[in-house]
Design a protein around this motif. Sequence first.
Motif, PDB file in Angstrom:
ATOM      1  N   PRO A  13      24.492 -54.483   2.223  1.00 27.45           N
ATOM      2  CA  PRO A  13      24.217 -54.780   0.259  1.00 27.45           C
ATOM      3  C   PRO A  13      23.139 -55.725   0.604  1.00 27.45           C
ATOM      4  CG  PRO A  13      26.507 -55.648   1.538  1.00 27.45           C
ATOM      5  CD  PRO A  13      25.150 -54.272   3.239  1.00 27.45           C
ATOM      6  N   ARG A  14      22.497 -55.084  -1.100  1.00 29.87           N
ATOM      7  CA  ARG A  14      21.270 -55.055  -1.634  1.00 29.87           C
ATOM      8  C   ARG A  14      21.066 -56.710  -1.219  1.00 29.87           C
ATOM      9  NH1 ARG A  14      19.258 -54.729  -5.723  1.00 29.87           N
ATOM     10  NH2 ARG A  14      20.940 -53.861  -6.706  1.00 29.87           N
ATOM     11  N   LEU A  16      20.075 -60.332  -2.494  1.00 27.94           N
ATOM     12  CA  LEU A  16      19.204 -60.334  -4.029  1.00 27.94           C
ATOM     13  C   LEU A  16      18.055 -61.658  -3.828  1.00 27.94           C
ATOM     14  CD1 LEU A  16      21.649 -60.130  -6.547  1.00 27.94           C
ATOM     15  CD2 LEU A  16      21.564 -62.743  -6.595  1.00 27.94           C
ATOM     16  N   SER A  17      17.417 -60.836  -3.944  1.00 30.58           N
ATOM     17  CA  SER A  17      15.819 -61.446  -3.145  1.00 30.58           C
ATOM     18  C   SER A  17      15.146 -62.539  -4.750  1.00 30.58           C
ATOM     19  CB  SER A  17      15.125 -60.559  -3.454  1.00 30.58           C
ATOM     20  OG  SER A  17      15.082 -59.592  -4.260  1.00 30.58           O
ATOM     21  N   ARG A  18      16.099 -62.313  -5.912  1.00 33.48           N
ATOM     22  CA  ARG A  18      15.427 -62.898  -7.370  1.00 33.48           C
ATOM     23  C   ARG A  18      15.642 -65.024  -6.447  1.00 33.48           C
ATOM     24  NH1 ARG A  18      17.184 -61.593 -13.137  1.00 33.48           N
ATOM     25  NH2 ARG A  18      18.796 -60.700 -11.684  1.00 33.48           N
ATOM     26  N   ARG A  28      26.127 -65.026 -13.725  1.00 35.04           N
ATOM     27  CA  ARG A  28      27.617 -64.069 -12.810  1.00 35.04           C
ATOM     28  C   ARG A  28      29.009 -65.080 -13.262  1.00 35.04           C
ATOM     29  NH1 ARG A  28      26.879 -61.728  -8.982  1.00 35.04           N
ATOM     30  NH2 ARG A  28      27.052 -62.369  -7.152  1.00 35.04           N
ATOM     31  N   LEU A  31      29.286 -62.277 -15.507  1.00 32.16           N
ATOM     32  CA  LEU A  31      29.710 -60.691 -14.641  1.00 32.16           C
ATOM     33  C   LEU A  31      31.536 -61.081 -13.904  1.00 32.16           C
ATOM     34  CD1 LEU A  31      28.373 -58.002 -12.571  1.00 32.16           C
ATOM     35  CD2 LEU A  31      27.942 -59.933 -11.192  1.00 32.16           C
ATOM     36  N   TYR A  32      31.373 -61.423 -13.580  1.00 30.41           N
ATOM     37  CA  TYR A  32      33.166 -61.948 -13.002  1.00 30.41           C
ATOM     38  C   TYR A  32      34.056 -62.073 -14.190  1.00 30.41           C
ATOM     39  CZ  TYR A  32      31.455 -62.775  -8.376  1.00 30.41           C
ATOM     40  OH  TYR A  32      31.055 -62.848  -7.016  1.00 30.41           O
ATOM     41  N   LEU A  35      33.993 -57.872 -14.576  1.00 29.43           N
ATOM     42  CA  LEU A  35      34.717 -57.431 -13.612  1.00 29.43           C
ATOM     43  C   LEU A  35      36.622 -57.684 -14.195  1.00 29.43           C
ATOM     44  CD1 LEU A  35      32.934 -58.119 -10.609  1.00 29.43           C
ATOM     45  CD2 LEU A  35      33.144 -55.775 -11.535  1.00 29.43           C
TER      46      LEU A  35
ATOM     47  N   LEU B  81      27.774 -53.403 -11.818  1.00 30.88           N
ATOM     48  CA  LEU B  81      28.569 -54.797 -12.100  1.00 30.88           C
ATOM     49  C   LEU B  81      29.155 -55.365 -10.088  1.00 30.88           C
ATOM     50  CD1 LEU B  81      31.078 -54.283 -14.860  1.00 30.88           C
ATOM     51  CD2 LEU B  81      29.052 -55.360 -14.598  1.00 30.88           C
ATOM     52  N   ILE B  82      29.509 -53.909  -9.757  1.00 31.54           N
ATOM     53  CA  ILE B  82      29.509 -54.250  -8.703  1.00 31.54           C
ATOM     54  C   ILE B  82      28.107 -54.333  -7.606  1.00 31.54           C
ATOM     55  CG2 ILE B  82      30.358 -52.836  -6.552  1.00 31.54           C
ATOM     56  CD1 ILE B  82      32.930 -51.979  -8.639  1.00 31.54           C
ATOM     57  N   ASP B  83      27.231 -53.699  -7.953  1.00 29.92           N
ATOM     58  CA  ASP B  83      26.415 -54.023  -6.937  1.00 29.92           C
ATOM     59  C   ASP B  83      25.530 -54.826  -6.977  1.00 29.92           C
ATOM     60  OD1 ASP B  83      24.399 -52.577  -4.756  1.00 29.92           O
ATOM     61  OD2 ASP B  83      23.134 -51.695  -6.317  1.00 29.92           O
ATOM     62  N   ARG B  84      26.521 -55.822  -7.172  1.00 32.17           N
ATOM     63  CA  ARG B  84      25.773 -57.533  -7.617  1.00 32.17           C
ATOM     64  C   ARG B  84      26.078 -58.661  -6.364  1.00 32.17           C
ATOM     65  NH1 ARG B  84      22.812 -57.260 -11.960  1.00 32.17           N
ATOM     66  NH2 ARG B  84      22.349 -55.878 -13.302  1.00 32.17           N
ATOM     67  N   ARG B  85      26.243 -58.042  -5.046  1.00 35.06           N
ATOM     68  CA  ARG B  85      26.655 -58.727  -4.531  1.00 35.06           C
ATOM     69  C   ARG B  85      28.022 -59.727  -4.269  1.00 35.06           C
ATOM     70  NH1 ARG B  85      22.687 -62.303  -0.791  1.00 35.06           N
ATOM     71  NH2 ARG B  85      24.560 -62.575   0.915  1.00 35.06           N
ATOM     72  N   ASP B 200      14.805 -51.659  -1.964  1.00 36.07           N
ATOM     73  CA  ASP B 200      14.549 -53.270  -2.309  1.00 36.07           C
ATOM     74  C   ASP B 200      13.561 -52.596  -2.688  1.00 36.07           C
ATOM     75  OD1 ASP B 200      17.306 -53.939  -2.728  1.00 36.07           O
ATOM     76  OD2 ASP B 200      16.890 -54.719  -1.044  1.00 36.07           O
ATOM     77  N   ARG B 203      11.832 -51.345  -6.433  1.00 32.34           N
ATOM     78  CA  ARG B 203      12.683 -52.101  -6.694  1.00 32.34           C
ATOM     79  C   ARG B 203      11.245 -53.817  -7.271  1.00 32.34           C
ATOM     80  NH1 ARG B 203      18.825 -51.832  -8.359  1.00 32.34           N
ATOM     81  NH2 ARG B 203      19.362 -50.350  -6.060  1.00 32.34           N
ATOM     82  N   GLU B 204      11.074 -54.385  -5.940  1.00 26.39           N
ATOM     83  CA  GLU B 204      10.660 -55.247  -6.198  1.00 26.39           C
ATOM     84  C   GLU B 204       9.429 -54.987  -6.661  1.00 26.39           C
ATOM     85  OE1 GLU B 204      11.076 -58.867  -5.490  1.00 26.39           O
ATOM     86  OE2 GLU B 204      12.733 -57.824  -5.433  1.00 26.39           O
ATOM     87  N   ARG B 207       9.118 -54.874  -9.856  1.00 26.18           N
ATOM     88  CA  ARG B 207       9.170 -56.120 -10.356  1.00 26.18           C
ATOM     89  C   ARG B 207       7.468 -57.222 -10.421  1.00 26.18           C
ATOM     90  NH1 ARG B 207      14.434 -56.713  -7.658  1.00 26.18           N
ATOM     91  NH2 ARG B 207      16.228 -56.006  -9.346  1.00 26.18           N
ATOM     92  N   GLU B 213      13.489 -56.285 -16.216  1.00 32.64           N
ATOM     93  CA  GLU B 213      14.584 -56.249 -15.256  1.00 32.64           C
ATOM     94  C   GLU B 213      15.490 -54.864 -15.947  1.00 32.64           C
ATOM     95  OE1 GLU B 213      16.903 -56.655 -12.525  1.00 32.64           O
ATOM     96  OE2 GLU B 213      14.833 -57.469 -12.130  1.00 32.64           O
TER      97      GLU B 213
END
Lengths: 293, 308, 429
Positions: A13-14, A16-18, A28, A31-32, A35, B81-85, B200, B203-204, B207, B213
């Motif tokens: 999984p990527r 979240l680097s920001r 968030r 987002l939820y 969903l 939506l799902i791909d946001r950890r 990643d 994208r980085e 950015r 975004e």
Amino acid sequence: MTADAVRSEVLRPRSLSRARRPTVRASRFVLYAALLVMAAFYLTPVYVLLVTGLKGFDEVSLERMWDFPQGLSLTGFADAFDKLAPNLANSFRLVIPATLISAAIGSLNGYILAKWRFRGSEVLFPLILFGMFIPYQAILIPLLQVTRGLGVAGSIEGLILVHVVYGIPITTLIFRNYYAAIPNELIEAARVDGADFVRIYRDVLLPLSISGFVVVLIWQFTSIWNDFLFAVTLTEQSNWPVTVALNNLAGSFSVEWNVQMAGALLAALPTLLVFVFLGRYFVRGLLAGSLKG
Amino acid sequence: MLIAPSILAVGVFVYGLIGWTAFVSTTNWNDLLPDYSSAGLANFASIFDNPRFQIDLRNTTVFTVCFVAAALVLGLVLANLIDRRIRAEGFFRSVFLFPMAISFIVTGVVWKWLLTPSSGFNSLFHLDPTTNRWFTDETVIHLGSDSPVGRWLGDIGLGFLTSTNFGVPVAMLSIVLAAVWQMSGFVMALYLAGLRAIPDELREAARVDGATELRVFRHVVLPLLTPVTISAVIILGHISLKIYDLTVAMSPIGPGFGTDVPANFMWTTAFNDNQFARGAAVAVVMLVLIAIVIVPYLIWTGRREIER
Amino acid sequence: MTRTTVRARFALLGAIAIALSACSSSASPGASSGTGAAKVEIFSWWTAGGEATGLNKLIDQFNSKNPQWQVVNQAVAGGAGSNAKAVLKTRVLDNKPPDLFQSHMGHELTDTWLQYIEPLDDLYAKNSWNDKFPKGVMDIISDGGHIWAVPVNIHRANVLWYNKKVFSANGIKPPTTWDEFRTVADKLRGKGIIPLALGGKDNFEAGQVLETILIGTLGADKYKGLWTGTTNWAGADVTKALTTFKTVLGYVNPDHSALTWDQANDLVISGKAAMTIMGDWVDGYNASKNFTDYGWALAPGNKDIYDALSDVFALPKGAKNADAAKSFLTLLGSPEGQDIFNPNKGSVPARLDAGKPAADQKQYDDYLKSAQADWKADTIVPSLEHGAAAKPSWATAYNQAVTLFMTSGNVAAAQTALVKACKDAGICK
């Protein structure tokens, strides 16, 4: 880097680097919320299926479809199970071999078309692919004659044959794309080591194909399980799979909706379980190159 | 060669039977008793002359365009939506994906209940059933012949474009909704796979260059998802051009044939009315429509293959 | 990915599958007990409810008396028989017919099947049945001097069903003319009640209402003439019927195209609607919903006319067990057979001398008793929507005209389409 390594790389999984900003918490929440709203939308039909299936027939009506059943009536499910049980068994007898055979054939075809190019193979592939796009109603009558000619009309074997044949295009497509992503160097290396056609397939490709197989198996399992048209025209009553029997829970002039909905849930259970248990591998398998054209 | 049996099977079951259907469409077999004498193109003239078939062609076009577009957009949104950890990713993914496991017949029955104006969503959300008529709405949105655009079209000899045969039947949109419910999870899965395959670093890099975004998504992510989009369009497109089970279970005819589709017309013509040649003609038209979408795709993939 | 988890999941699924198929095969009834009896296939679309019960009782009786044969009900449901008809046709075209098959009395049978079925003149002569069925029925099941099928039951298509409580609360009586209908309907609408509940999902409901309006406007003889070419479809009385139909459509529920006939009838049960015009299968449906507060009358203007449809069985050429099939037909056509089947199906026997079920069998209810009396006295006309009056392609064209009319409201266009439909069917010049 092997294909598996590529896959495990991208599967991570990527992160979240920001840097976390103050708005993160609020976003968030949004987002939820989104969903959950979407999840409610996707689950609503299941609620209707379930509460209707649990009602008695005299309680069933469009106007009271949202109401909880007054007192749990299991007659819908019991009736449905009584009537569908032999056909559920037929469905398994149909779907398991048909799925396995078409996956095996697709894997073999995909292997040949991806790695053993021959004259005309790039013309052949689109010609095979076209087969998945034909409207099946158009070919029912001659199809029946062909299965008769082969002596398998009416039997589960005949239906297996038909599903395997019409499954060739999609399974070949998935496997071919899947194998195309595997580096030719790997094959070359094996060939240099003296491996032949069969050994390359068995020792090199097959171990790498698991997620490809998962995608194909799920896809074929679902579409064969849910097929109605071929089943109703090509099999005799004793061999009907569950979709046809489900349809037969209806009378000619009225439908016992509680039994119908309960039956629909029962009939959908195996495919639902497949998706719940194997859904994540389906996504992974798609990721691993298949179906990407 | 090990592939020979497959080629033979596809040759017989696909091309042989298509050939047979094409042949029947040029015969006089319009009774139960087969009659293989030649009718030329009379069956095609007959179906194109039929107002119901004209409506069906409109419906199938509208359905295909709306369904493919909506499923793509929703699938892409869900995947993002799902791909946001998120927590419980597996749960949400299963919830969005499971409708695909259900047959179109069951989907049709349930959605018919959900969208029946006197009940379903209308009663749940207290919507007015006389204005929210869903698939019972006979309205066809079309260009008025006295609107400015309509008058202009009339002036340049394209006045026929203002007929309802070139409109959008509102009833069909309810079928689209049900179909999107069923298939958008699959599109989500495809896009999710595509998104996760994008490193990643790409994208980085964008950015770091100061892209917002939205711009990152628009200029980096979307282009990389193009192959996924094309596959999705092909898969959804052929499903929608063939759609039958869903409309039959939900609303086989609709108000003024507002939800009727060619496959349903074909089935009735051949198996209810015994006009097998005309039914075959409908099937041939359907095949041609599908071929218009598919053949360029097949040629395109073929070319790409050779370039590789 | 870790292969062990995949394998574990597959193993779990496999175990579930095996468990399911194991318990389902043990639950399957021991249908073929291996007696070596020849299997006799009866093809029908009766798969559920009273109609299936009735047929299965007949089959049980037959099988117990004829151990050398084992009759099985090979039924395909869905869409009022449309799936069954398609499957049957593919089988017959493939030279693999069942031993007996269900059809509707009338043109659905005679215009489609004559080359494929056996005449039953001998069977009728042997059982001296020729005077046991009404002449109207004998006419409809005969063609070219031969008799082609055995009718099992009679349904009536031109019945007006109403909610008694709604009627008494508003002080109204069932309308007997279409003008009265309008008065009654206006009054109901003023109270916020849907005057006439209508279905439409299966594309026969509205056409059936127009059918009863045609009967009510033209009378029995001219209505019958519509289907034989002696009544002009372009005539003023057809125009009048279409105009009436348009008026009637102004009093129906707006979501008619979504509802099946039984869901429309649910509106009458709940009192949201007052009336519905539908065949007499409504009677059995109301009973299954425990609804008793309903009344019935004839559709306006339909007095003394019985708009009939009938389920019949025919014997295909090349049936493997023709003797058994004929023997089963003998049971179907007997008073005993008809009285076992019909109280369950919720229809009346086609035979005039039937109507007294044995004491241990299900009895006819009040509606069915009254219908039976009418059956013997009224003028019989064939129903279009259920295969009796015209061949299927004509019915489709008629329904197409009705469907387009319901959104356009264009009387002239509808009439033109109906005239064309008659010409295309080869009946009108």
